[in-house]
Design an enzyme around this catalytic site. Structure first.
Site, PDB file in Angstrom:
ATOM      1  N   HIS A  97      26.466   2.911  -4.928  1.00 16.86           N
ATOM      2  CA  HIS A  97      26.154   1.561  -4.279  1.00 16.86           C
ATOM      3  C   HIS A  97      27.024   1.272  -3.115  1.00 16.86           C
ATOM      4  O   HIS A  97      28.112   1.562  -3.038  1.00 16.86           O
ATOM      5  CB  HIS A  97      26.158   0.128  -5.200  1.00 16.86           C
ATOM      6  N   LYS A 148      -3.258  -3.490   7.962  1.00 19.68           N
ATOM      7  CA  LYS A 148      -4.354  -3.431   6.914  1.00 19.68           C
ATOM      8  C   LYS A 148      -4.912  -4.731   6.177  1.00 19.68           C
ATOM      9  O   LYS A 148      -5.621  -4.698   4.929  1.00 19.68           O
ATOM     10  CB  LYS A 148      -3.625  -2.626   5.772  1.00 19.68           C
ATOM     11  N   GLU A 171      31.084  -4.895 -10.786  1.00 23.21           N
ATOM     12  CA  GLU A 171      31.321  -3.430 -10.646  1.00 23.21           C
ATOM     13  C   GLU A 171      32.517  -3.542  -9.681  1.00 23.21           C
ATOM     14  O   GLU A 171      32.727  -4.624  -9.002  1.00 23.21           O
ATOM     15  CB  GLU A 171      30.215  -2.539 -10.400  1.00 23.21           C
ATOM     16  N   ILE A 178      13.831  -5.151  -2.952  1.00 18.13           N
ATOM     17  CA  ILE A 178      14.335  -4.091  -3.678  1.00 18.13           C
ATOM     18  C   ILE A 178      14.876  -3.061  -2.814  1.00 18.13           C
ATOM     19  O   ILE A 178      15.632  -2.330  -3.350  1.00 18.13           O
ATOM     20  CB  ILE A 178      12.815  -3.536  -4.094  1.00 18.13           C
ATOM     21  N   THR A 179      14.437  -2.857  -1.510  1.00 20.29           N
ATOM     22  CA  THR A 179      14.914  -1.794  -0.638  1.00 20.29           C
ATOM     23  C   THR A 179      16.348  -1.504  -0.785  1.00 20.29           C
ATOM     24  O   THR A 179      17.212  -2.272  -0.614  1.00 20.29           O
ATOM     25  CB  THR A 179      14.532  -2.381   0.706  1.00 20.29           C
ATOM     26  N   GLU A 180      16.674  -0.286  -0.865  1.00 21.89           N
ATOM     27  CA  GLU A 180      17.945   0.350  -0.677  1.00 21.89           C
ATOM     28  C   GLU A 180      18.267   0.743   0.621  1.00 21.89           C
ATOM     29  O   GLU A 180      17.237   1.366   1.280  1.00 21.89           O
ATOM     30  CB  GLU A 180      18.146   1.317  -1.846  1.00 21.89           C
ATOM     31  N   THR A 222       0.968  -1.175   0.009  1.00 18.19           N
ATOM     32  CA  THR A 222      -0.025  -0.158  -0.124  1.00 18.19           C
ATOM     33  C   THR A 222       0.881   1.364   0.066  1.00 18.19           C
ATOM     34  O   THR A 222       0.150   2.442  -0.123  1.00 18.19           O
ATOM     35  CB  THR A 222      -0.836  -0.152   1.113  1.00 18.19           C
ATOM     36  N   GLY A 223       2.444   1.070   0.191  1.00 21.86           N
ATOM     37  CA  GLY A 223       3.133   2.276   0.015  1.00 21.86           C
ATOM     38  C   GLY A 223       3.062   2.828  -1.365  1.00 21.86           C
ATOM     39  O   GLY A 223       2.446   2.187  -2.338  1.00 21.86           O
TER      40      GLY A 223
END
Lengths: 314, 416
Positions: free
Chosen positions: A256, A43, A218, A105-107, A17-18
């Site tokens: 990163h 919720k 990288e 996914i969160t960074e 819901t965010g």
């Protein structure tokens, strides 16, 4: 064929819901992913239709816990859009509930939290992709992530990358040359990640639908060197490689959290040498990734097709 | 985030990690005052005025020599190693000498192998009690990325660069990996202490030291806690003679006290400016400015500029959005760097459509009044429309057809 996500994926979205959760759920449903549940504590019971701006094609039931989503909807995969301070908890909750694949996914999750998460996932035997990653997509089948779906096209090239937009760049090059992808995994830019190059390579090794693999690394850490060593010994399919950051200064974190040359270790040059020694087709320029794939696969491919073929979903 | 040695030692004292007595000074007078307060009798120690003394626990005070001493060390505080070799660390045998050395070091341009040729101006000093050293060792804690666990490393080769030891005589570095579910245990600390050849009280002191240091590392969300040298004094004490602590930027939200230790004098002014706009910017020495969405693509863009014969002036990740605001802020930062002769914008429009990005770039260029040549490469969703919008904008944009073309066009622009 593909790895990890496909038509059998039943996805629960943690943090549905965010703002991010809503937008990307909308995108994933549009792509054809089976989003069968959402979780937002407090919720539970809500049937979520998305926002006015991003309405869902199909309503998604929301639960208070991941365990409820597993019990009621048979969720087997989770994607996490929970803010950094709470994301470690969200990952462990999903693992405890029996989710088999977690895409974080969160960074910005603190390393101290991730050390504990990593240890916990070893015990539960749960696979995690990320955190701080764009997710995973098997073109034409299932998208569990934030990547733009239309740049992809079903095909036989597997992609593993620590980056987000640089992955899209590589995908787009491959697609424009008329080739396609089996599965693309953004493994994430953090120092502690659930699935490393080597883990993804093992899966691509056994996937009949993957003929070649692109590996985009990288600066920072030694995961590319470890993967090169594995490839040399165990991996027969052709691998095309690129390392970002040969012009990066030492001791600086390049966006990163994991992209940092520390104590003189983790330079692009070292990684490229190790990869070349392992027989990987390393390209110096990021603009030549697609062409190298084409050359290696030796396929006759028509020039840039103007049609955006990825749009046609199967 | 990096902090100064004296700040690192303040944190260590909170966790009962023994350090020499000392305090920070921002002026010559303060330096003498700190020297006086730590060099007097034990009563003056408890009334010491410098903050580090008052925050120091009783353990840290008693680990220092309780008898009056007549030797001080004046240490330049900059965020770089090699300070001793550069002339930033000196021993004083009297208060007059403290004054003399402090005035000499404060304000000096200290050049070390880590500062670059331009060096750094010394604005802070650490005045410390001189220590009678019997042995110099090494201990460091950091994250072992290959194992996804913390590792405590110790070595008998203290006082030299540990990277050199690791490369030449790796067997001289002892390692204990920390399983997060049980933590760093006493037996591991003992293994390290025995491995260093210690015995008796010194061994016990070292074990206590390692355990306390690990707690400091863990609880402060450090990414590095390095004590080099770790010294054994002639009377068997184990002390942190130097202290280098770095912190996980992702965890700073939990540590407002550490965040306050940030020293803006140690940072590039343009980077401070960029951080106000929430832009991820790192200044480099080249002449081609670049603005990119995504960190990996930003690095790759720097690389391709170099391959095409140019030199990147910066790393700049404007994030996924790339709207008018972020792009115009990006322009402002890049154009403040006087070395920049041309700008390359490389945006992969995925979920954000390229035509929107193109309009944003045009609007931003007008707002900031960009006069330098700008090469724009947009690819992804609606890329063709975006190129037309840019070409018809009437602004000094060169529109690139591909990633490679962009790099060539921008290096060409510099040569003209």
């Amino acid at each position: 064929m593909s790895i990890l996500v496909d038509k059998s994926t039943r996805l629960v979205v943690q943090g549905i819901t965010g703002g991010e959760g809503t937008f990307h759920t909308h995108q994933m449903i549009d792509y054809g992913t089976k989003v069968i549940a959402g979780v937002t504590p407090g919720k539970g019971g809500l049937v979520y239709n998305g926002s006015d701006q991003y309405p869902f094609k199909k309503p998604v039931p929301v639960f208070n816990t991941v365990a409820d989503a597993v019990k009621n909807e048979g969720a087997n995969t989770s994607i996490i859009f929970v803010p950094a301070g709470f994301a470690a908890e969200a990952i462990m909750e999903a693992a405890e509930a029996g989710i088999k694949l977690i895409v974080a996914i969160t960074e910005g999750i603190p390393a101290r939290d991730m050390v504990k998460v990593y240890e916990y996932l070893q015990r539960t035997g749960t696979r995690m992709i990320g955190p701080n990653c764009p997710g995973i997509i098997s073109p034409g089948k299932c998208k569990v992530g934030i990547m733009p779906g239309f740049i992809h096209k079903p095909g036989t090239v597997g992609i593993i990358s620590r980056s987000g937009t640089l992955t899209y760049e590589a995908v787009w090059q491959v697609t424009q040359l008329g080739l396609g992808q089996s599965t693309c995994i953004g493994i994430g830019g953090d120092p502690i990640i659930g699935t490393r190059f080597i883990d993804a390579l093992k899966l691509f090794k056994d996937d009949d639908g993957t003929e070649a693999v692109i590996m985009i690394g990288e600066i920072g850490g030694t995961a590319e060197e470890e993967a090169a060593d594995y490839i040399k010994k165990n991996f027969k399919k052709p691998v095309i490689g690129f390392i970002a950051g040969r012009t990066a200064p030492p001791g600086r974190r390049m966006g990163h959290a994991g992209a940092i040359i520390s104590g003189g270790k983790g330079t692009a040059a070292e990684k490229m040498v190790a990869m070349k020694k392992a027989g990987i087709h390393v390209v110096e320029s990021p603009a030549l990734i697609g062409e190298m794939v084409k050359k290696v696969l030796g396929k006759k491919v028509s020039k840039k097709s103007k049609k955006l073929e990825g749009k046609s979903k199967k | 985030m990096k902090i100064h040695e004296y700040q690192g030692k303040e944190i260590l004292r909170k966790y009962n990690v023994p350090t020499p007595l000392g305090g920070v000074a921002f002026s010559v007078d303060e330096a003498v005052k700190v020297a006086q307060s730590i060099g007097g009798s034990s009563t003056s120690l408890t009334t010491g005025s410098s903050t580090s003394l008052t925050t120091g626990s009783s353990t840290s005070l008693t680990t220092g020599s309780s008898t009056p001493f007549t030797m001080w060390v004046v240490k330049a505080q900059i965020h770089a190693g090699g300070r001793g070799k550069g002339g930033g660390v000196k021993v004083a045998k009297s208060l007059d000498e403290v004054r003399q050395l402090a005035s000499q070091i404060l304000g000096m341009r200290l050049i070390t192998h880590q500062t670059g040729p331009e060096g750094k101006i010394v604005k802070r000093l650490l005045i410390e009690q001189g220590i009678s050293i019997a042995k110099e060792l090494y201990v460091g804690i950091t994250l072992d990325r290959a194992k996804s666990q913390n590792v405590v490393m110790a070595s008998t080769e203290g006082g030299v660069e540990i990277e050199k030891v690791a490369a030449e005589t790796p067997e001289k570095i002892l390692k204990e990996t920390v399983n997060p579910s049980i933590g760093f245990k006493d037996f591991q600390a003992r293994k390290l202490a025995f491995g260093l050849g210690l015995s008796g009280d010194t061994l016990k002191n070292a074990v206590k030291f390692f355990l306390a240091l690990y707690r400091a590392y863990e609880e402060s969300d450090a990414s590095l806690a390095e004590i080099n040298p770790l010294v054994i004094t002639t009377d068997g004490q184990v002390l942190a003679l130097d202290a280098k602590m770095n912190f996980d930027d992702n965890a700073l939200f939990r540590h407002p006290d550490i965040l306050e230790m940030r020293d803006l004098d140690e940072e590039e002014p343009l980077e401070i400016e960029a951080s106000k706009y929430n832009l991820n910017y790192i200044k480099l020495d080249g002449n081609v400015g670049c603005m990119v969405n995504g960190a990996g693509l930003a690095m790759a863009t720097m690389d391709i500029i170099k391959l095409a014969g140019g030199e990147p002036a910066n790393f700049l990740d404007v994030g996924g959005g790339a709207n008018v605001e972020t792009v115009s802020n990006g322009f402002k930062i890049i154009l403040s760097d006087k070395n920049v002769k041309a700008v390359l914008i490389n945006i992969f429009g995925g979920i954000v459509r390229c035509d929107r990005v193109a309009n944003g770039v045009i609007e931003a260029a007008k707002q900031v009044n960009v006069t330098l040549p700008v090469v724009v490469r947009l690819d992804g969703t609606n890329a063709k429309e975006a190129r037309e919008i840019l070409a018809n904008s009437g602004l000094n944009f060169a529109v690139a057809s591909s990633f490679e073309d962009a790099a060539h066009k921008v290096t060409q622009a510099i040569k003209n």
